[in-house]
Design a protein around this motif. Sequence first.
Motif, PDB file in Angstrom:
ATOM      1  N   ASP A 160       0.815  -1.206   0.000  1.00 24.54           N
ATOM      2  CA  ASP A 160       0.000   0.000   0.000  1.00 24.54           C
ATOM      3  C   ASP A 160       0.854   1.263   0.000  1.00 24.54           C
ATOM      4  O   ASP A 160       0.542   2.236  -0.662  1.00 24.54           O
ATOM      5  N   ALA A 161       1.919   1.189   0.773  1.00 23.49           N
ATOM      6  CA  ALA A 161       2.753   2.376   0.893  1.00 23.49           C
ATOM      7  C   ALA A 161       3.415   2.735  -0.425  1.00 23.49           C
ATOM      8  O   ALA A 161       3.753   3.885  -0.671  1.00 23.49           O
ATOM      9  N   THR A 162       3.590   1.750  -1.262  1.00 23.13           N
ATOM     10  CA  THR A 162       4.290   2.021  -2.515  1.00 23.13           C
ATOM     11  C   THR A 162       3.358   2.006  -3.714  1.00 23.13           C
ATOM     12  O   THR A 162       3.806   2.092  -4.850  1.00 23.13           O
ATOM     13  N   ASN A 163       2.060   1.890  -3.433  1.00 21.40           N
ATOM     14  CA  ASN A 163       1.116   1.803  -4.537  1.00 21.40           C
ATOM     15  C   ASN A 163       1.262   2.933  -5.542  1.00 21.40           C
ATOM     16  O   ASN A 163       1.305   2.716  -6.747  1.00 21.40           O
ATOM     17  N   ILE A 164       1.304   4.142  -5.014  1.00 21.47           N
ATOM     18  CA  ILE A 164       1.321   5.284  -5.912  1.00 21.47           C
ATOM     19  C   ILE A 164       2.592   5.286  -6.748  1.00 21.47           C
ATOM     20  O   ILE A 164       2.559   5.463  -7.956  1.00 21.47           O
ATOM     21  N   ASP A 165       3.721   5.017  -6.082  1.00 22.47           N
ATOM     22  CA  ASP A 165       4.968   5.005  -6.829  1.00 22.47           C
ATOM     23  C   ASP A 165       4.951   3.937  -7.907  1.00 22.47           C
ATOM     24  O   ASP A 165       5.376   4.159  -9.029  1.00 22.47           O
ATOM     25  N   ARG A 166       4.449   2.768  -7.523  1.00 21.29           N
ATOM     26  CA  ARG A 166       4.470   1.668  -8.476  1.00 21.29           C
ATOM     27  C   ARG A 166       3.544   1.971  -9.651  1.00 21.29           C
ATOM     28  O   ARG A 166       3.881   1.761 -10.811  1.00 21.29           O
ATOM     29  N   THR A 167       2.371   2.487  -9.329  1.00 16.99           N
ATOM     30  CA  THR A 167       1.453   2.854 -10.394  1.00 16.99           C
ATOM     31  C   THR A 167       2.091   3.885 -11.301  1.00 16.99           C
ATOM     32  O   THR A 167       2.012   3.795 -12.519  1.00 16.99           O
ATOM     33  N   SER A 168       2.738   4.851 -10.650  1.00  9.05           N
ATOM     34  CA  SER A 168       3.374   5.907 -11.429  1.00  9.05           C
ATOM     35  C   SER A 168       4.401   5.331 -12.389  1.00  9.05           C
ATOM     36  O   SER A 168       4.422   5.659 -13.564  1.00  9.05           O
ATOM     37  N   ARG A 169       5.213   4.454 -11.846  1.00  8.28           N
ATOM     38  CA  ARG A 169       6.275   3.892 -12.680  1.00  8.28           C
ATOM     39  C   ARG A 169       5.706   3.105 -13.853  1.00  8.28           C
ATOM     40  O   ARG A 169       6.079   3.304 -15.005  1.00  8.28           O
ATOM     41  N   LEU A 170       4.775   2.195 -13.527  1.00  7.51           N
ATOM     42  CA  LEU A 170       4.244   1.352 -14.579  1.00  7.51           C
ATOM     43  C   LEU A 170       3.449   2.169 -15.584  1.00  7.51           C
ATOM     44  O   LEU A 170       3.533   1.956 -16.783  1.00  7.51           O
ATOM     45  N   ALA A 171       2.682   3.122 -15.073  1.00 10.24           N
ATOM     46  CA  ALA A 171       1.891   3.942 -15.978  1.00 10.24           C
ATOM     47  C   ALA A 171       2.803   4.768 -16.869  1.00 10.24           C
ATOM     48  O   ALA A 171       2.536   4.938 -18.054  1.00 10.24           O
ATOM     49  N   LEU A 172       3.879   5.253 -16.295  1.00 13.27           N
ATOM     50  CA  LEU A 172       4.820   6.023 -17.104  1.00 13.27           C
ATOM     51  C   LEU A 172       5.425   5.163 -18.207  1.00 13.27           C
ATOM     52  O   LEU A 172       5.599   5.615 -19.328  1.00 13.27           O
ATOM     53  N   VAL A 173       5.715   3.928 -17.843  1.00  7.51           N
ATOM     54  CA  VAL A 173       6.251   3.027 -18.859  1.00  7.51           C
ATOM     55  C   VAL A 173       5.249   2.879 -19.994  1.00  7.51           C
ATOM     56  O   VAL A 173       5.585   2.944 -21.181  1.00  7.51           O
ATOM     57  N   SER A 191       6.819  12.225 -10.682  1.00  5.99           N
ATOM     58  CA  SER A 191       5.860  11.575  -9.802  1.00  5.99           C
ATOM     59  C   SER A 191       4.758  12.552  -9.399  1.00  5.99           C
ATOM     60  O   SER A 191       3.579  12.209  -9.394  1.00  5.99           O
ATOM     61  N   ALA A 192       5.167  13.789  -9.106  1.00  9.17           N
ATOM     62  CA  ALA A 192       4.183  14.796  -8.703  1.00  9.17           C
ATOM     63  C   ALA A 192       3.235  15.112  -9.850  1.00  9.17           C
ATOM     64  O   ALA A 192       2.018  15.234  -9.663  1.00  9.17           O
ATOM     65  N   ARG A 193       3.794  15.229 -11.055  1.00 12.95           N
ATOM     66  CA  ARG A 193       2.955  15.500 -12.231  1.00 12.95           C
ATOM     67  C   ARG A 193       1.967  14.360 -12.457  1.00 12.95           C
ATOM     68  O   ARG A 193       0.801  14.574 -12.768  1.00 12.95           O
ATOM     69  N   LEU A 194       2.494  13.153 -12.328  1.00 13.29           N
ATOM     70  CA  LEU A 194       1.626  11.999 -12.577  1.00 13.29           C
ATOM     71  C   LEU A 194       0.544  11.896 -11.506  1.00 13.29           C
ATOM     72  O   LEU A 194      -0.611  11.595 -11.803  1.00 13.29           O
ATOM     73  N   ASP A 195       0.917  12.181 -10.278  1.00 16.99           N
ATOM     74  CA  ASP A 195      -0.090  12.185  -9.210  1.00 16.99           C
ATOM     75  C   ASP A 195      -1.194  13.183  -9.530  1.00 16.99           C
ATOM     76  O   ASP A 195      -2.381  12.915  -9.344  1.00 16.99           O
ATOM     77  N   GLY A 196      -0.762  14.346 -10.028  1.00 13.54           N
ATOM     78  CA  GLY A 196      -1.745  15.363 -10.380  1.00 13.54           C
ATOM     79  C   GLY A 196      -2.653  14.893 -11.491  1.00 13.54           C
ATOM     80  O   GLY A 196      -3.880  15.080 -11.437  1.00 13.54           O
ATOM     81  N   GLU A 209      -2.011  15.006 -20.592  1.00  7.48           N
ATOM     82  CA  GLU A 209      -1.908  15.864 -19.412  1.00  7.48           C
ATOM     83  C   GLU A 209      -0.445  16.114 -19.053  1.00  7.48           C
ATOM     84  O   GLU A 209      -0.042  17.237 -18.757  1.00  7.48           O
ATOM     85  N   LEU A 210       0.338  15.044 -19.100  1.00  6.13           N
ATOM     86  CA  LEU A 210       1.765  15.188 -18.787  1.00  6.13           C
ATOM     87  C   LEU A 210       2.480  15.995 -19.858  1.00  6.13           C
ATOM     88  O   LEU A 210       3.338  16.829 -19.567  1.00  6.13           O
TER      89      LEU A 210
END
Lengths: 223, 197
Positions: free
Chosen positions: A112-125, A155-160, A212-213
């Motif tokens: 859970d703690a790394t969900n956002i980072d992992r999503t960010s990474r994979l989504a960016l890929v 990461s901040a952009r993707l979160d946004g 968006e990015l």
Amino acid sequence: MREPTDVLPDEIANFLRGETHDTREGSWSSFLARHNRLLLRVAYAAAMNREDAMDAYAVVLEQLREHDGRRLRAYRADGRSKFTTWLVVVSRRICVDHLRQKYGRYEPASRDATNIDRTSRLALVELVGGDVDPASIADDNAALPDGALRTHELSARLDGALGALSDDDRLLLKLRFDDDLSASAIGRLVGLPSAFHVYRRLNGLLAQLRAELSAHGVESAEP
Amino acid sequence: MSNQSEDALHLSVDQLAAHLERRLHGAERKAVVAHLVECGECRREYIATGAVVGAARPRWTGFRTGIGLAAAAAVVFALMPRTFPRAATTVAPDVAMQRTSLPDVPAPIRLAAPAEGERLTGSDVRLSWHPDGDDVLYRVTVQTDAGAVVWKTETHDTSSTVPPDAPLTRGMRYYWIVDALHADGRPARSPATSFIR
């Protein structure tokens, strides 16, 4: 109007209201005859092996029956869910609680703690569409300060960008990229008719995120 | 999830069951979906429970060899979008599980030709349907009554001709269905309809 399947099954009603021992025993037997396979399926899905499954199954039966069917009495035949679906949820929770007591709580590596980072990474890929290894995308511990800063910005952009999506769309991305569900499994779960529909919707979301990015000057996943 | 204070942080049994049945609406549904986005534990439960509930769900490719036309018709009926009224008969729970929630599709795609059960005598098998809006991608699938896909294609048009080299046998009954996906992700599906080659 309620469907017949929303109504508490007769054998459960009879078990809960049964005035004599024989009535209750007969009703319980009927309940088992009708739902035995379903309960076994739940136990096998929750457990890691046959022994644990049979153990969990026995606990489910015991807990459903104890205290005059306290758990079964919690079912509200109000049309919100079929009894069988409700029973699956309840019995799975019993199985999971039992297995946690036996083996301890399963912690999926602080996922859970790394969900956002992992999503960010994979989504960016996905967004850049290149052959980038997700593990190679720098994390917060990146060695180079510039890289770490860039990664933080990305990461901040993707979160946004993710935050601008609806919860339904974010759930779709979570199921695909965090939980690694197949498109067809996602379709069955959220009610899209086929993997085809899931892919098209995911592609639409990724295109939306990419735009968006891009609007914010992010054209690549490379930090 | 046996701890009471912890329970308050997660979806209730009723909420999860109702969401799996797609019977939540409005603010409650929104809250549940938002929770699933943020809570990995509830999402794992949602996935695991959904897999058990949906394990025996009927699918369009679910025809089995040897299923008679009557049985196939029953499956086709079960596959119809839930906007069609269901027969109010009591069913066994296992059967109810298999019939469980179909996607919330606003309206089915309307097929134009061939009509249900029509025998096609010409050289071409041309399938057509009514448009479901602008910028819609359609996927057309033709199957045997045993469930084998004999041909499929994707198009933005509202008709498609099965190529001559597709393995369709004269005198055999085939089923065709059109899936549609709007640019905004909204899905739609036609009822499965048969024709005889």
